[in-house]
Design a protein around this motif. Structure first.
Motif, PDB file in Angstrom:
ATOM      1  N   SER A 144       0.819  -1.211   0.000  1.00  0.00           N
ATOM      2  CA  SER A 144       0.000   0.000   0.000  1.00  0.00           C
ATOM      3  C   SER A 144       0.854   1.263   0.000  1.00  0.00           C
ATOM      4  O   SER A 144       2.072   1.207   0.152  1.00  0.00           O
ATOM      5  N   GLY A 145       0.171   2.405  -0.155  1.00  0.00           N
ATOM      6  CA  GLY A 145       0.858   3.691  -0.095  1.00  0.00           C
ATOM      7  C   GLY A 145       1.700   3.961  -1.321  1.00  0.00           C
ATOM      8  O   GLY A 145       1.777   3.151  -2.251  1.00  0.00           O
ATOM      9  N   SER A 146       2.380   5.097  -1.319  1.00  0.00           N
ATOM     10  CA  SER A 146       3.165   5.486  -2.487  1.00  0.00           C
ATOM     11  C   SER A 146       4.388   4.602  -2.700  1.00  0.00           C
ATOM     12  O   SER A 146       4.920   4.519  -3.798  1.00  0.00           O
ATOM     13  N   SER A 147       4.850   3.935  -1.637  1.00  0.00           N
ATOM     14  CA  SER A 147       5.989   3.020  -1.770  1.00  0.00           C
ATOM     15  C   SER A 147       5.551   1.588  -2.025  1.00  0.00           C
ATOM     16  O   SER A 147       6.388   0.697  -2.168  1.00  0.00           O
ATOM     17  N   PHE A 148       4.245   1.349  -2.035  1.00  0.00           N
ATOM     18  CA  PHE A 148       3.687   0.020  -2.267  1.00  0.00           C
ATOM     19  C   PHE A 148       4.202  -1.009  -1.262  1.00  0.00           C
ATOM     20  O   PHE A 148       4.543  -2.126  -1.604  1.00  0.00           O
ATOM     21  N   THR A 149       4.255  -0.598  -0.003  1.00  0.00           N
ATOM     22  CA  THR A 149       4.495  -1.515   1.104  1.00  0.00           C
ATOM     23  C   THR A 149       3.946  -0.893   2.366  1.00  0.00           C
ATOM     24  O   THR A 149       4.049   0.324   2.561  1.00  0.00           O
ATOM     25  N   ASN A 150       3.367  -1.730   3.229  1.00  0.00           N
ATOM     26  CA  ASN A 150       2.927  -1.229   4.537  1.00  0.00           C
ATOM     27  C   ASN A 150       3.979  -1.489   5.612  1.00  0.00           C
ATOM     28  O   ASN A 150       3.731  -1.287   6.802  1.00  0.00           O
ATOM     29  N   ASN A 151       5.164  -1.971   5.188  1.00  0.00           N
ATOM     30  CA  ASN A 151       6.307  -2.212   6.075  1.00  0.00           C
ATOM     31  C   ASN A 151       6.024  -3.264   7.149  1.00  0.00           C
ATOM     32  O   ASN A 151       6.753  -3.348   8.142  1.00  0.00           O
ATOM     33  N   SER A 152       5.003  -4.067   6.943  1.00  0.00           N
ATOM     34  CA  SER A 152       4.709  -5.120   7.916  1.00  0.00           C
ATOM     35  C   SER A 152       5.526  -6.370   7.602  1.00  0.00           C
ATOM     36  O   SER A 152       6.206  -6.454   6.572  1.00  0.00           O
ATOM     37  N   LEU A 153       5.457  -7.338   8.496  1.00  0.00           N
ATOM     38  CA  LEU A 153       6.105  -8.631   8.276  1.00  0.00           C
ATOM     39  C   LEU A 153       5.021  -9.676   8.073  1.00  0.00           C
ATOM     40  O   LEU A 153       4.101  -9.789   8.883  1.00  0.00           O
ATOM     41  N   GLN A 154       5.122 -10.420   6.983  1.00  0.00           N
ATOM     42  CA  GLN A 154       4.087 -11.373   6.622  1.00  0.00           C
ATOM     43  C   GLN A 154       4.696 -12.693   6.158  1.00  0.00           C
ATOM     44  O   GLN A 154       5.793 -12.730   5.618  1.00  0.00           O
ATOM     45  N   ASN A 155       3.968 -13.759   6.378  1.00  0.00           N
ATOM     46  CA  ASN A 155       4.299 -15.057   5.795  1.00  0.00           C
ATOM     47  C   ASN A 155       3.453 -15.193   4.532  1.00  0.00           C
ATOM     48  O   ASN A 155       2.224 -15.262   4.611  1.00  0.00           O
ATOM     49  N   ASN A 156       4.101 -15.196   3.375  1.00  0.00           N
ATOM     50  CA  ASN A 156       3.347 -15.208   2.123  1.00  0.00           C
ATOM     51  C   ASN A 156       3.199 -16.604   1.518  1.00  0.00           C
ATOM     52  O   ASN A 156       2.849 -16.751   0.355  1.00  0.00           O
ATOM     53  N   GLY A 157       3.476 -17.626   2.327  1.00  0.00           N
ATOM     54  CA  GLY A 157       3.196 -18.990   1.897  1.00  0.00           C
ATOM     55  C   GLY A 157       4.075 -19.521   0.801  1.00  0.00           C
ATOM     56  O   GLY A 157       3.689 -20.436   0.083  1.00  0.00           O
ATOM     57  N   ILE A 158       5.276 -18.984   0.673  1.00  0.00           N
ATOM     58  CA  ILE A 158       6.155 -19.467  -0.393  1.00  0.00           C
ATOM     59  C   ILE A 158       6.638 -20.892  -0.123  1.00  0.00           C
ATOM     60  O   ILE A 158       6.941 -21.647  -1.049  1.00  0.00           O
TER      61      ILE A 158
END
Length: 251
Positions: A144-158
């Motif tokens: 999200s946002g203008s940088s296209f990141t919310n700077n959170s930490l996520q497990n994206n299931g890779i």
């Protein structure tokens, strides 16, 4: 490498004595907008982050005690330290100077910005792709946002099982296994390979991963859900991602 938006095009970075790093080198573009650093978010400021690679055995392999007697002998560094910070060249000066430089690596001047900020539309595929990204697939839940990141930490299931447990290394909390920082999508087309370990070479591979809904790791983000795209929709989505490339890299 500046021409790659300050990434290095390697799956995992090579350090001192050709030692293999453990993670992919993320872009420094717009890093001033971030509030935690390293893939596991273990460092809270750019000033603190500067020390980490200097002392990592796989990166620069040095120590602060060995480094500064050498650097302080360089007259230019010492002169600038006194001029700007009114002190000898020391860890304070080094970390502040590096941070100041990294914060200057900032620009938002892409084809996407022309459309979003100025209403200039060169290709409707960009508009269609962004609508998919934002409204239909809800990628903006994380990017999200203008940088296209919310700077959170996520497990994206890779992965179903992570060799690198990510945030868990910092917290020792099993709820953090496989969690890594959400990267910026600015200049994503020129900062491959992708993911924390450089596992994916192309944006098509990345999209295909998310289409499957991930490997269903027990910590996988609730935002990772399977979806389908027509060939045209997938083309439009990737077109939009390419449109986030800053114009200086298109010359």
């Amino acid at each position: 490498m500046p021409e790659l938006a300050f990434s290095d095009a390697s799956k995992t970075s090579i350090g001192i004595h050709q030692r293999q790093g453990k993670r992919n080198s993320p872009s420094l573009w717009n890093v001033r907008n971030q509030d935690q650093f390293m893939w596991d978010g273990g460092v809270k400021t750019l000033e603190m982050q500067a020390i980490v690679p200097l002392q990592d055995t796989n990166e620069m392999g040095g120590t602060i005690m060995d480094l500064f007697p050498k650097l302080s002998k360089i007259k230019l560094y010492d002169s600038l330290a006194h001029s700007i910070y009114q002190r000898d060249f020391d860890p304070f000066v080094l970390t502040r100077a590096l941070s100041a430089y990294q914060k200057s690596i900032y620009q938002e001047n892409s084809t996407f910005d022309d459309w979003k900020n100025k209403g200039i539309v060169k290709d409707s595929a960009l508009v269609r792709g962004f609508k998919l990204f934002d409204e239909e697939l809800n990628c903006t839940a994380c990017h999200s946002g203008s940088s296209f990141t919310n700077n959170s930490l996520q497990n994206n299931g890779i992965y179903a099982k992570y060799e690198d447990p990510g945030r868990y290394n910092i917290t020792a909390d099993s709820n953090d296994i496989g969690k890594f920082k959400v990267p910026t999508l600015r200049n994503i087309a020129i900062t491959k390979p992708y993911m924390h370990d450089g596992e994916m070479e192309t944006l098509k591979e990345v999209v295909e991963h998310y289409k499957t809904g991930g490997k269903q790791h027990f910590n996988q983000s609730q935002h990772i859900q399977p979806f389908t795209l027509t060939n045209q929709e997938q083309t439009d989505l990737i077109y939009f991602l390419n449109a986030l490339t800053d114009k200086q890299f298109l010359d």
